[in-house]
Structure formats: structure tokens, C-alpha cells
Design a protein around this motif. Structure first.
Motif, PDB file in Angstrom:
ATOM      1  N   ILE A   3       0.833  -1.205   0.000  1.00 48.75           N
ATOM      2  CA  ILE A   3       0.000   0.000   0.000  1.00 48.75           C
ATOM      3  C   ILE A   3       0.867   1.255   0.000  1.00 48.75           C
ATOM      4  N   LEU A   4       1.902   1.286   0.826  1.00 44.03           N
ATOM      5  CA  LEU A   4       2.782   2.456   0.887  1.00 44.03           C
ATOM      6  C   LEU A   4       3.497   2.675  -0.440  1.00 44.03           C
ATOM      7  N   ASP A   5       3.960   1.588  -1.054  1.00 41.53           N
ATOM      8  CA  ASP A   5       4.631   1.718  -2.352  1.00 41.53           C
ATOM      9  C   ASP A   5       3.670   2.221  -3.421  1.00 41.53           C
ATOM     10  N   THR A   6       2.431   1.735  -3.387  1.00 35.74           N
ATOM     11  CA  THR A   6       1.440   2.183  -4.361  1.00 35.74           C
ATOM     12  C   THR A   6       1.159   3.674  -4.207  1.00 35.74           C
ATOM     13  N   MET A   7       1.019   4.144  -2.967  1.00 41.28           N
ATOM     14  CA  MET A   7       0.791   5.564  -2.718  1.00 41.28           C
ATOM     15  C   MET A   7       1.973   6.403  -3.199  1.00 41.28           C
ATOM     16  N   ALA A   8       3.195   5.970  -2.891  1.00 43.81           N
ATOM     17  CA  ALA A   8       4.382   6.714  -3.308  1.00 43.81           C
ATOM     18  C   ALA A   8       4.528   6.715  -4.825  1.00 43.81           C
ATOM     19  N   ASN A   9       4.250   5.577  -5.462  1.00 46.16           N
ATOM     20  CA  ASN A   9       4.350   5.502  -6.919  1.00 46.16           C
ATOM     21  C   ASN A   9       3.321   6.393  -7.605  1.00 46.16           C
ATOM     22  N   GLU A  10       2.150   6.495  -7.002  1.00 47.50           N
ATOM     23  CA  GLU A  10       1.089   7.313  -7.585  1.00 47.50           C
ATOM     24  C   GLU A  10       1.404   8.803  -7.459  1.00 47.50           C
ATOM     25  N   SER A  11       2.038   9.190  -6.352  1.00 49.10           N
ATOM     26  CA  SER A  11       2.268  10.608  -6.068  1.00 49.10           C
ATOM     27  C   SER A  11       3.575  11.124  -6.651  1.00 49.10           C
ATOM     28  N   ILE A  12       4.605  10.296  -6.644  1.00 47.84           N
ATOM     29  CA  ILE A  12       5.935  10.726  -7.103  1.00 47.84           C
ATOM     30  C   ILE A  12       6.239  10.053  -8.426  1.00 47.84           C
ATOM     31  N   VAL A  13       6.159  10.828  -9.485  1.00 50.66           N
ATOM     32  CA  VAL A  13       6.387  10.317 -10.837  1.00 50.66           C
ATOM     33  C   VAL A  13       7.487  11.148 -11.491  1.00 50.66           C
ATOM     34  N   TYR A  14       8.576  10.505 -11.839  1.00 48.50           N
ATOM     35  CA  TYR A  14       9.688  11.211 -12.482  1.00 48.50           C
ATOM     36  C   TYR A  14       9.400  11.398 -13.969  1.00 48.50           C
ATOM     37  N   ASP A  15      10.047  12.406 -14.546  1.00 48.06           N
ATOM     38  CA  ASP A  15       9.892  12.652 -15.977  1.00 48.06           C
ATOM     39  C   ASP A  15      10.660  11.608 -16.783  1.00 48.06           C
ATOM     40  N   ASP A  16      10.683  11.785 -18.091  1.00 50.85           N
ATOM     41  CA  ASP A  16      11.319  10.798 -18.964  1.00 50.85           C
ATOM     42  C   ASP A  16      12.814  10.667 -18.699  1.00 50.85           C
ATOM     43  N   LEU A  55      18.118  20.567  -6.448  1.00 52.64           N
ATOM     44  CA  LEU A  55      19.403  19.878  -6.314  1.00 52.64           C
ATOM     45  C   LEU A  55      19.862  19.843  -4.860  1.00 52.64           C
ATOM     46  N   LEU A  56      19.606  20.937  -4.113  1.00 56.32           N
ATOM     47  CA  LEU A  56      19.995  20.963  -2.698  1.00 56.32           C
ATOM     48  C   LEU A  56      19.238  19.896  -1.902  1.00 56.32           C
ATOM     49  N   LEU A  57      17.984  19.656  -2.252  1.00 59.11           N
ATOM     50  CA  LEU A  57      17.190  18.614  -1.580  1.00 59.11           C
ATOM     51  C   LEU A  57      17.576  17.216  -2.056  1.00 59.11           C
ATOM     52  N   ASN A  58      18.322  17.160  -3.157  1.00 60.77           N
ATOM     53  CA  ASN A  58      18.721  15.880  -3.768  1.00 60.77           C
ATOM     54  C   ASN A  58      17.496  15.040  -4.103  1.00 60.77           C
ATOM     55  N   TRP A  59      16.472  15.702  -4.635  1.00 64.21           N
ATOM     56  CA  TRP A  59      15.238  14.999  -4.955  1.00 64.21           C
ATOM     57  C   TRP A  59      15.363  14.159  -6.227  1.00 64.21           C
ATOM     58  N   LYS A  60      16.437  14.315  -6.962  1.00 67.52           N
ATOM     59  CA  LYS A  60      16.631  13.446  -8.120  1.00 67.52           C
ATOM     60  C   LYS A  60      16.738  11.996  -7.659  1.00 67.52           C
ATOM     61  N   ASP A  61      17.315  11.791  -6.482  1.00 71.34           N
ATOM     62  CA  ASP A  61      17.484  10.446  -5.935  1.00 71.34           C
ATOM     63  C   ASP A  61      16.561  10.155  -4.760  1.00 71.34           C
ATOM     64  N   ASN A  62      16.178  11.195  -3.993  1.00 74.47           N
ATOM     65  CA  ASN A  62      15.528  10.955  -2.703  1.00 74.47           C
ATOM     66  C   ASN A  62      14.063  11.362  -2.623  1.00 74.47           C
ATOM     67  N   ALA A  63      13.481  11.905  -3.682  1.00 78.23           N
ATOM     68  CA  ALA A  63      12.098  12.400  -3.589  1.00 78.23           C
ATOM     69  C   ALA A  63      11.129  11.275  -3.223  1.00 78.23           C
ATOM     70  N   TRP A  64      11.259  10.116  -3.862  1.00 75.71           N
ATOM     71  CA  TRP A  64      10.364   8.990  -3.589  1.00 75.71           C
ATOM     72  C   TRP A  64      10.530   8.525  -2.145  1.00 75.71           C
ATOM     73  N   ASP A  65      11.780   8.424  -1.686  1.00 73.80           N
ATOM     74  CA  ASP A  65      12.038   7.975  -0.312  1.00 73.80           C
ATOM     75  C   ASP A  65      11.524   8.983   0.712  1.00 73.80           C
ATOM     76  N   ASP A  66      11.721  10.293   0.438  1.00 79.19           N
ATOM     77  CA  ASP A  66      11.232  11.324   1.364  1.00 79.19           C
ATOM     78  C   ASP A  66       9.713  11.303   1.456  1.00 79.19           C
ATOM     79  N   TYR A  67       9.058  11.084   0.324  1.00 76.47           N
ATOM     80  CA  TYR A  67       7.591  11.049   0.344  1.00 76.47           C
ATOM     81  C   TYR A  67       7.088   9.842   1.122  1.00 76.47           C
TER      82      TYR A  67
END
Length: 421
Positions: A3-16, A55-67
Motif C-alpha cells: 500500500i505504501l509503495d502504491t501511494m508513493a508511486n502514484e504521487s511521485i512520478v519522475y519525468d522521462d 538539487l539541494l534537496l537531492n530529490w533526483k534520488d531521494n524524492a520517492w524515499d522522502d515522500y
């Protein structure tokens, strides 16, 4: 976890390019009220500052984990670091903080907010300005007592797990006969009788253990269940030992409806449409017409949007602060600062179709507004509303989309002019 993975996948979607989960968005109608120079300066500053803070938040790598951490803990905190705290010009870093160490303090006299970290801890206590702290909570309205998204799942999950374990254990225990051993102890003294019973119990007793974490069941320390049992007793002067099969008349738990009921309750509390987990579901969760979409998908989309809006404040607060620092003329204009928002990426087909449907109706409305209200200008009638005003106000396209459209139009005009020459 599913359930948690589904919520994170639905909310955090990276571009191409697997780099960005969102893009900055400006309220075009509001910005157009400014002169062209200020509007261009604000757009450029927002674009530059957004990618720097991202870039300071390092969301390229951590946005899904932070969410996902936000869904579990229900609270996230960061410290904004400036080049000079007394006379700041730019944000140079964003540091992750432990929210449990922060205490919010409101000064009634000055109506200002400050934060105390490690309050009453000697040698560690320090004071932070509100402009130095990013602090978001899953629930901060005072209406609900839930501290995180995960909290709403705990009770239905525990009930589901209890029923599942009971059914597994019942199935295993019912797969073998229950037996009663009668050991003759006539003519023996008490200590000898107890010793005889203990020896028989140790020889024929079975220890069954079930690990709820791994789902592993062991009988006498072994994972393989015995398929046959043989008992051999010697007859003694006290009599002949006996073995009887005991019939269990307890409740029948071989019906799967009960466990499906509690599983359904768990999915319902997650707010995720249950057919997302049902691989055999025949109904589609989006159709060719958005108005025919399931109500669960609409409600789920709105729930995800609310969570995203809270999560977005992690980047919106420093972005608005940097905008105010870079363009001091607008630092006190809350209208302009609040006009900066985020547009999240999404792969929800229903949302895409809904946007197409909404834009189609917006275009129809703009055409109706343009043609229905006319004013007399000399001998001719002309529309009261300018088409560009209606597009800016009602079509709600991003600045990037509008600029791309203008660029394509200019290119087409140049091609046409070259062809004519």
C-alpha cells in the motif's frame, strides 16, 4: 508495504529523464498584471531558483524515499542555510532535521514564530527563525487526531493479520489428528508416576511455532511437516497404554470470505481503489469518457493531490524565500509569492483524460464568451472580450506552454514569409 509503495508511486512520478518529479508553475493571469520587465524577471528567477533548490534537496534520488517517509512518520523537517544569516542573499544548503527535536514557539507580542531545537537540553539548545525551518505535518488542522497516513492502516492491518494467522494455524492443526495418550501408572508411587508421564510427554509431544514476520511454520524445530506418525508402547504390570483420536467440534475457519472481508477493510482505509490490487478485476478504472470513471478513482485522485500539496511545501517555502531575496521589490507582495506553485508529473490515465475533457470544455466556453457578447464600434460589432484575455484567464496553461505556442507561431510566420519571398 504494498500500500505504501502504491501511494508513493502514484504521487511521485519522475519525468522521462528520471530527474524531476514536478515543474514550477506561475499564475499567468496574475503575473501579467505586472509590467513585462518584472514578469520576465520573476519567471527567470523562479526557474533558476527551483532547479537549484531541487538539487539541494537531492530529490533526483531521494524524492520517492522522502515522500514514503512522510507517509510513515507524518512529519518532515529541514533547516534552510543562508550565505549570511544577518544579511542573506541566497540559500546555500538545505539540511535534514529530526522533527522530534523541534519546538514551535509563538511570540504573542510581536506575532512572530520561532523554533527551539533541543529545548531544555543543556549545551545543545538553539533558536531558529521561522525562515530557517521547513516543517510539514500530515495532519495539522486539528480536525483529525491521525499523525500519519500509516496510522490509519495499523488497526485494519492487525485485524487482518490476526484472522490470517488464525486461519493458517487452524488449517495446519486440522491437517493432523488430535490424540490422547493414556499412560497406566497403577501401582506406582507419585514420583515414579510423574516420571513415567514426563518421559512419555517428552517422547511424543509436538512443538508448533509460527513466525508472523516470515510466515514460516515449524514443527519440533523443522519446517517440513510429518506426514505419518507411529507410536510404540511396551505393556507393563500396571496395564496397557491407550491412544484415542479426539474429534474437534470447534469453529470452521476454512472459509476464505472472512479473511477477504478484513483484507477489503484494509484496502478501504488506504483510500486506494481496491481494484488496483485485484488482478482479476474485469472493470476498468478509467473509461473513454471521464464522466464514466469510478467514483473511487476521483476521490483517490483528490486525496493524492492533498498529500502532494502538503509535501510540495518542502520546496515551495525556500523557493518563495529565494524569490523575495532575489527581487526585494516583491518581498512584501504575498499575492505574487503565493502565485508560485508546483505542477507534479503524473501517469494516472484518468487524470490525463479528465484534463483533456476539462480543456475541451474550457475552449468551448472561451469560444462562447468571445462570440456571445459583442459591442458596437462605429458601424461594426466586435467582441467585448479579447481572445488573449480569455485564454490567460480560463485556459490556465503554464508559461512554458504559452511560450512554446508563441515560438511555434513565430517559426511558422518566418517559414511563410520566406516562402512568399
Amino acid at each position: 508495504e504494498d500500500i505504501l509503495d502504491t501511494m508513493a508511486n502514484e504521487s511521485i512520478v519522475y519525468d522521462d529523464d528520471e530527474a524531476y518529479i514536478a515543474t514550477p508553475f506561475l499564475d499567468t493571469a496574475l503575473i501579467q498584471e505586472l509590467n513585462e520587465k518584472s514578469a520576465d524577471e520573476i519567471r527567470a528567477c523562479v526557474e533558476t531558483s527551483f532547479y537549484k533548490i531541487y538539487l539541494l534537496l537531492n530529490w533526483k534520488d531521494n524524492a520517492w524515499d522522502d515522500y514514503k517517509r512522510f507517509l510513515i512518520d507524518g512529519v518532515l523537517a529541514y533547516q534552510i542555510v543562508y550565505d549570511d544569516i544577518e544579511n542573506p542573499h541566497t540559500i546555500i544548503n538545505i539540511i535534514d532535521l529530526n522533527p522530534a527535536t523541534l519546538t514551535r514557539v509563538v511570540d504573542i507580542k510581536t506575532n512572530t514564530v520561532k523554533w527551539i531545537q533541543f529545548k531544555d537540553v543543556q549545551g545543545q539548545e538553539r533558536e531558529l527563525l521561522d525562515s530557517e525551518v521547513i516543517y510539514i505535518k500530515y495532519e495539522d488542522s486539528g480536525v483529525s487526531t491521525r499523525q500519519s497516513y500509516l496510522e490509519r492502516l495499523i488497526r485494519p492491518f492487525n485485524l487482518y493479520r490476526i484472522v490470517e494467522q488464525a486461519q493458517v494455524i487452524w488449517t495446519v492443526t486440522q491437517s493432523s489428528f488430535k490424540t490422547m495418550f493414556t499412560i497406566p501408572v497403577n501401582g506406582m508411587n507419585k514420583s515414579k508416576g510423574i516420571q513415567t508421564l514426563s518421559q512419555a510427554m517428552n517422547r511424543y509431544k509436538e512443538n508448533i511455532s509460527f513466525n508472523s514476520e516470515t510466515g514460516e511454520l515449524q514443527v519440533n524445530g523443522k519446517v517440513n511437516l510429518p506426514f505419518n506418525k507411529e507410536y510404540w508402547f511396551p505393556e507393563n504390570e500396571s496395564g496397557k497404554p491407550q491412544i484415542e483420536t479426539i474429534v474437534d467440534n470447534g469453529p470452521q475457519l476454512n472459509d476464505s470470505d472472512q479473511i477477504k472481508y478484513f483484507e477489503s477493510k484494509l484496502y478501504k482505509m488506504s483510500k486506494i481503489p481496491e481494484n488496483r490490487f485485484d488482478k482479476d478485476a474485469q472493470s476498468s478504472w478509467f473509461g473513454t469518457d471521464p464522466t464514466s470513471a469510478l467514483h473511487d478513482e476521483i476521490a483517490f485522485g483528490r486525496f493524492v493531490t492533498r498529500l502532494r500539496n502538503r509535501f510540495a511545501m518542502i520546496i515551495l517555502k525556500p523557493l518563495r524565500i529565494q524569490l523575495a531575496l532575489s527581487i526585494p521589490d516583491i518581498k512584501n507582495d504575498k499575492r505574487i509569492l503565493d502565485a508560485v506553485s508546483l505542477r507534479f508529473n503524473s501517469y494516472n490515465q484518468f487524470q490525463e483524460m479528465m484534463e483533456i475533457e476539462i480543456n475541451t470544455r474550457r475552449v468551448e466556453f472561451i469560444g462562447t464568451m468571445k462570440d456571445s457578447l459583442m459591442i458596437q464600434n462605429g458601424d461594426e460589432e466586435e467582441p467585448y472580450f479579447h481572445p488573449k484575455f480569455l485564454i490567460l484567464k480560463y485556459l490556465k496553461m503554464s508559461d512554458a506552454d504559452l511560450e512554446l505556442n508563441e515560438k511555434i507561431k513565430r517559426e511558422e510566420e518566418l517559414k511563410k514569409k520566406k516562402k512568399e519571398d
